[in-house]
Scaffold this motif. Structure first.
Motif, short mmCIF file in Angstrom:
data_model
loop_
_atom_site.label_atom_id
_atom_site.label_comp_id
_atom_site.label_asym_id
_atom_site.label_seq_id
_atom_site.Cartn_x
_atom_site.Cartn_y
_atom_site.Cartn_z
N LEU A 180 -11.71 0.10 -3.93
CA LEU A 180 -13.06 -0.34 -3.57
C LEU A 180 -13.18 -0.80 -2.12
O LEU A 180 -14.27 -0.77 -1.55
CB LEU A 180 -13.49 -1.51 -4.48
CG LEU A 180 -13.45 -1.23 -5.99
CD1 LEU A 180 -13.75 -2.51 -6.76
CD2 LEU A 180 -14.44 -0.13 -6.36
N GLY A 181 -12.09 -1.26 -1.55
CA GLY A 181 -12.11 -1.75 -0.17
C GLY A 181 -10.75 -1.59 0.46
O GLY A 181 -9.74 -1.82 -0.19
N CYS A 182 -10.72 -1.17 1.72
CA CYS A 182 -9.44 -1.00 2.41
C CYS A 182 -9.66 -1.21 3.90
O CYS A 182 -10.32 -0.40 4.55
CB CYS A 182 -8.87 0.39 2.13
SG CYS A 182 -7.24 0.66 2.84
N THR B 113 0.80 -1.23 0.00
CA THR B 113 0.00 0.00 0.00
C THR B 113 0.83 1.27 0.00
O THR B 113 0.30 2.34 -0.31
CB THR B 113 -0.93 0.05 1.23
OG1 THR B 113 -0.16 -0.04 2.43
CG2 THR B 113 -1.95 -1.09 1.18
N ASN B 114 2.09 1.20 0.34
CA ASN B 114 2.95 2.38 0.40
C ASN B 114 3.49 2.67 -1.00
O ASN B 114 4.21 1.84 -1.57
CB ASN B 114 4.11 2.11 1.38
CG ASN B 114 5.04 3.28 1.53
OD1 ASN B 114 5.19 4.11 0.64
ND2 ASN B 114 5.71 3.35 2.67
N PRO C 260 -7.13 -2.02 6.74
CA PRO C 260 -5.77 -2.27 7.22
C PRO C 260 -5.78 -3.15 8.46
O PRO C 260 -6.63 -2.97 9.33
CB PRO C 260 -5.25 -0.86 7.56
CG PRO C 260 -6.18 0.08 6.85
CD PRO C 260 -7.50 -0.59 6.77
N PRO C 261 -4.84 -4.09 8.59
CA PRO C 261 -3.84 -4.48 7.57
C PRO C 261 -4.21 -5.80 6.90
O PRO C 261 -3.34 -6.61 6.63
CB PRO C 261 -2.58 -4.65 8.43
CG PRO C 261 -3.14 -5.27 9.70
CD PRO C 261 -4.53 -4.70 9.89
N ARG C 262 -5.49 -6.00 6.62
CA ARG C 262 -5.94 -7.32 6.17
C ARG C 262 -6.52 -7.40 4.76
O ARG C 262 -6.48 -8.46 4.15
CB ARG C 262 -6.99 -7.87 7.15
CG ARG C 262 -6.41 -8.19 8.52
CD ARG C 262 -7.49 -8.68 9.46
NE ARG C 262 -6.96 -9.06 10.76
CZ ARG C 262 -6.53 -10.27 11.10
NH1 ARG C 262 -6.58 -11.23 10.21
NH2 ARG C 262 -6.04 -10.52 12.30
N ARG C 263 -7.04 -6.32 4.22
CA ARG C 263 -7.75 -6.47 2.94
C ARG C 263 -7.66 -5.19 2.13
O ARG C 263 -7.90 -4.09 2.63
CB ARG C 263 -9.21 -6.80 3.20
CG ARG C 263 -10.08 -6.89 1.95
CD ARG C 263 -11.50 -7.30 2.33
NE ARG C 263 -12.40 -7.25 1.19
CZ ARG C 263 -13.13 -6.17 0.86
NH1 ARG C 263 -13.07 -5.07 1.61
NH2 ARG C 263 -13.92 -6.20 -0.19
N LEU C 264 -7.31 -5.36 0.86
CA LEU C 264 -7.30 -4.27 -0.11
C LEU C 264 -7.96 -4.77 -1.38
O LEU C 264 -7.61 -5.84 -1.89
CB LEU C 264 -5.87 -3.82 -0.42
CG LEU C 264 -5.72 -2.73 -1.48
CD1 LEU C 264 -6.28 -1.40 -0.96
CD2 LEU C 264 -4.26 -2.57 -1.89
N LYS C 265 -8.93 -4.01 -1.90
CA LYS C 265 -9.62 -4.40 -3.13
C LYS C 265 -9.70 -3.20 -4.05
O LYS C 265 -10.07 -2.10 -3.64
CB LYS C 265 -11.03 -4.90 -2.81
CG LYS C 265 -11.80 -5.42 -4.02
CD LYS C 265 -13.15 -5.97 -3.60
CE LYS C 265 -13.93 -6.55 -4.76
NZ LYS C 265 -15.23 -7.12 -4.35
N LEU D 195 -4.91 7.86 -3.07
CA LEU D 195 -4.79 6.48 -2.57
C LEU D 195 -5.53 6.31 -1.25
O LEU D 195 -4.97 5.95 -0.22
CB LEU D 195 -3.31 6.12 -2.44
CG LEU D 195 -2.49 6.30 -3.73
CD1 LEU D 195 -1.05 5.87 -3.50
CD2 LEU D 195 -3.11 5.53 -4.89
N ARG D 196 -6.83 6.56 -1.32
CA ARG D 196 -7.73 6.37 -0.17
C ARG D 196 -8.96 5.62 -0.66
O ARG D 196 -9.22 5.53 -1.86
CB ARG D 196 -8.16 7.73 0.41
CG ARG D 196 -7.01 8.57 0.94
CD ARG D 196 -7.53 9.92 1.40
NE ARG D 196 -8.08 10.70 0.29
CZ ARG D 196 -8.68 11.89 0.43
NH1 ARG D 196 -8.82 12.41 1.64
NH2 ARG D 196 -9.15 12.52 -0.63
N LEU D 197 -9.73 5.07 0.30
CA LEU D 197 -10.96 4.38 -0.05
C LEU D 197 -11.83 5.31 -0.90
O LEU D 197 -12.11 6.45 -0.53
CB LEU D 197 -11.71 3.98 1.22
CG LEU D 197 -13.00 3.18 1.02
CD1 LEU D 197 -12.70 1.85 0.34
CD2 LEU D 197 -13.69 2.96 2.36
#
Length: 214
Positions: free
Chosen positions: A79-81, A46-47, A83-88, A62-64
């Protein structure tokens, strides 16, 4: 060469079917473990300063709900964020009005593993048309992700020069591509692919990612 092929063997690959707002989709899924904490892996995916080292330079909001763009032309919406488990994210190619392959989404899921390790899962769902799936099978996207995740593995071990494009052009990278294409062929076959179609797709994918230098 051994460390490169070990990284290839560390991943489990599957192909399946899913659904997106625009309709039925193919999915490719990669699961593996990284010997790094979940916070470390999350930061790497994500960085922007670290993304550019293993994937591509990225710009945008770079935000939801924000929009991003990689310098290779891939772009979309976050579409989804969680932290620190899921990014879509939606994952589109070319001008938005002409988005190819129509609809595509990438989701990364992280979970704590044994010790300080992290369980990593990437799912890419896409509605694909000619010539992508019929010609290349799941390797059309799978080999590219394998190369990127090899670079991510190197980054997580402290190699700040990790770059999957450099790997791709090396002799060891060509062997990695050949074996990656074959591994995605096995996933294709396990999902019910016809042997002749699978073999042709593996050959086409290998030639696409590692064309004959002569």
């Amino acid at each position: 060469m051994k460390d490169v092929l070990d990284e290839l063997a560390a991943a489990r690959r599957t192909m399946g079917r899913g659904s997106l707002p625009a309709g039925d989709a193919y999915t490719i899924e990669v699961r593996r473990q990284y010997e790094a904490s979940i916070d470390e892996v999350w930061d790497a995916v994500t960085n922007p300063e670290r993304l550019r080292r293993w994937l591509r330079p990225v710009t945008g909001d770079l935000r939801l709900g924000g929009r991003y763009e990689f310098d290779g032309g891939e772009h979309g919406e976050i579409l989804g964020c969680e932290p620190p488990r899921r990014l879509k994210v939606s994952w589109l190619y070319g001008p938005e009005a002409d988005a190819w392959p129509g609809t595509s989404e990438v989701e990364v899921r992280l979970a704590p593993g044994p010790g300080d390790a992290t369980e990593f899962e990437l799912v890419h769902a896409a509605i694909v048309t000619e010539p992508l799936f019929p010609t290349y099978g799941p390797g059309s996207g799978g080999v590219g992700w394998d190369l990127a995740l090899l670079a991510l593995a190197r980054l997580l071990t402290g190699d700040e020069t990790a770059d999957h494009h450099a790997v791709q052009e090396s002799p060891e990278g060509r062997e990695f591509i050949r074996r990656s294409a074959a591994a995605w062929g096995e996933a294709h076959r396990a999902a019910g692919g016809e042997p002749e179609h699978v073999a042709a797709a593996v050959e086409a994918t290998t030639k696409f990612y590692a064309p004959d230098p002569s």
